[in-house]
Design an enzyme around this catalytic site. Structure first.
Site, mmCIF file in Angstrom:
data_model
loop_
_atom_site.group_PDB
_atom_site.id
_atom_site.type_symbol
_atom_site.label_atom_id
_atom_site.label_comp_id
_atom_site.label_asym_id
_atom_site.label_seq_id
_atom_site.Cartn_x
_atom_site.Cartn_y
_atom_site.Cartn_z
ATOM 1 N N ASP A 1 30.730 61.467 56.427
ATOM 2 C CA ASP A 1 30.098 60.875 57.614
ATOM 3 C C ASP A 1 31.162 60.383 58.601
ATOM 4 O OD1 ASP A 1 28.645 59.511 59.472
ATOM 5 O OD2 ASP A 1 27.534 58.282 58.044
ATOM 6 N N ARG B 1 22.713 61.632 56.888
ATOM 7 C CA ARG B 1 23.069 60.276 56.431
ATOM 8 C C ARG B 1 22.472 60.052 55.056
ATOM 9 N NH1 ARG B 1 23.998 56.696 61.691
ATOM 10 N NH2 ARG B 1 26.162 57.085 61.211
ATOM 11 N N SER C 1 30.260 57.525 61.146
ATOM 12 C CA SER C 1 30.401 56.163 60.609
ATOM 13 C C SER C 1 31.863 55.760 60.494
ATOM 14 C CB SER C 1 29.746 56.053 59.232
ATOM 15 O OG SER C 1 28.359 56.102 59.357
ATOM 16 N N TYR D 1 17.806 55.668 62.179
ATOM 17 C CA TYR D 1 18.164 55.446 63.583
ATOM 18 C C TYR D 1 17.068 54.654 64.300
ATOM 19 C CZ TYR D 1 21.890 58.903 63.217
ATOM 20 O OH TYR D 1 23.028 59.575 62.874
ATOM 21 N N GLN E 1 27.849 60.909 52.329
ATOM 22 C CA GLN E 1 28.474 59.684 52.840
ATOM 23 C C GLN E 1 29.984 59.843 53.080
ATOM 24 O OE1 GLN E 1 27.322 56.407 50.410
ATOM 25 N NE2 GLN E 1 26.883 55.148 52.185
#
Ligand code: NAD
Length: 376
Positions: free
Chosen positions: A129, A121, A132, A227, A126
């Site tokens: 990902d 992450r 997400s 997290y 990005q």
């Protein structure tokens, strides 16, 4: 370099390659082949792939055996891993904490397996990902599905026939899915409350126009990767007590609380559900990871004695398969481009690369990820 995309098992509607991404691959000089009918459930017809320059059709066995790289949404059946070429690369969702048989099979077959769940992450990663991109759409779909099932409406309505109050929505766990659920419910006019154990979330919840439920759990914090940390049993109990009243007042409760590499915590007990109003809906987006709601069944809707519907949401992003496939295929392409050598026209695995260090599980006939290696 031959890239192959196969049909997903078990009625999965998403597809790992869209015609738009296929055209980009073909543009890079990648020979691309797909099984016939691959995108039908996501509204991508075979003709669109063919138009992008993709070879469509052929026997699955032959496609698999001839692939230098395979893209998928879901983890493949173990017998298909065994039939892959030595040295081939495999990209898919694949949870190495739970799917240990596949991990061993990838290593034994000499396949370089990349897990999309393990993508780091970081800013650089990005675009890759996929957790997400899919969670974002799951959060949206949870609200839309609940709104369609509800026998009430979401916005406040003042009419000559009377005034209807806005629906009350409670979002538990405000990561990517939770934030999108709040934004979607807000657009529909609901009144929203939310809770998360990571203190940084409070500001994000408020900025979306929702109320953050305050529960003092003592030290919670988050990991360096962003997290949530696992709570103690005492903290979980405090959290349940703090949330029980909000659940009882809510028309819709959406839970999204997951813990990386561990089963999801049970946050809504049967006793809490028993206090909810008839007709209320609970959508548990963590159902596949063990569930946040007591009594949830993944992939099914359970109706309790007091008339509450508990939806065991399994990959709700698949209900909007056209768009979730678009995002997923873009995530895979971004990863592909990162390791694509344009001059040599080849995909090079560099196990010490910043991104690959996190998501490459097997390479050269062994498990290479430090978390899962036998000697670690
Ligand atoms: P997730 O799917 O792992 O969990 C969902 C949410 O549940 C998280 O917000 C978590 O804090 C929360 N949760 C866990 N236990 C809980 C409990 N007992 N009670 C209430 N909530 C609980 O999380 P996610 O969606 O993957 O996001 C985690 C964080 O990572 C978010 O802050 C997100 O914005 C961030 N993130 C950063 C990047 C990046 O920097 N590139 C990419 C994606 C996500």
């Amino acid at each position: 370099m031959r890239l192959v995309v196969l049909k997903e098992p078990g009625g999965e509607a998403r597809v790992a390659l869209t015609p738009a991404v296929a055209a980009k691959l073909v543009g890079l000089g990648v020979e691309t082949a797909v099984e016939a009918g691959i995108g039908a459930a996501a509204d991508y017809p075979d003709a669109a792939y063919a138009e992008a320059g993709v070879s469509v059709g052929g026997e699955r066995e032959d496609l698999l055996a001839g692939a230098d790289m395979v893209w998928r949404v879901l983890r493949p059946p173990v017998d298909e891993i065994r039939r892959m070429k030595h040295g081939a690369v495999h990209l898919s969702f694949f949870d190495p904490f739970r799917e240990t048989e596949s991990l061993a099979a990838f290593a034994a077959a000499g396949v370089s397996a990349v897990s999309m769940e393990m993508m780091p992450r970081t800013t650089l990663a990005q675009k890759m990902d996929a957790l997400s991109s899919q969670a974002n759409l799951a959060g949206y779909a949870a609200v839309i599905q609940a709104a369609a099932l509800s026998r009430g409406i979401f916005p406040m309505m003042m009419t000559p026939a009377g005034t209807l109050s806005p629906a009350r929505v409670f979002v538990i766990g405000v990561g990517v899915a939770g934030l999108q659920a709040i934004a979607t419910a807000k657009r529909l006019g609901a009144r929203i409350e939310a809770f998360d154990t990571r203190p940084v979330v409070e500001e994000q919840v408020r900025s979306l126009g929702a109320k953050f439920v305050k529960i003092d759990l003592g030290e919670t914090g988050q990991t360096a990767e962003g997290y949530a940390r696992e709570l103690t049993p005492e903290q979980i109990e405090l959290q349940r007590e703090g949330m029980a009243k909000v659940c009882a007042q809510s028309d819709l409760v959406i839970t999204t609380a997951k813990l990386f590499g561990r089963p999801a915590p049970v946050l809504v007990t049967a006793a809490m559900v028993a206090r909810m109003k008839p007709g209320s809906i609970v959508v548990d987006l963590a159902a596949g990871a063990g569930g946040n709601v007591e009594g949830v069944v993944p992939g099914e809707t359970v109706v309790t004695d007091n008339g509450v519907r508990i939806i065991g949401a399994n990959a709700l992003e698949a209900t909007v398969a056209r768009d979730s496939s678009t995002m997923y295929a873009s995530n895979l392409f971004a990863f592909f481009e990162h390791s694509w050598d344009a001059e040599g026209r080849c995909f090079t695995i560099r196990p010490d690369d910043e991104i690959l260090r996190s998501c490459l599980l097997t390479h050269g006939g062994e498990v290479v990820h430090p978390k899962f290696r036998k000697d670690s």
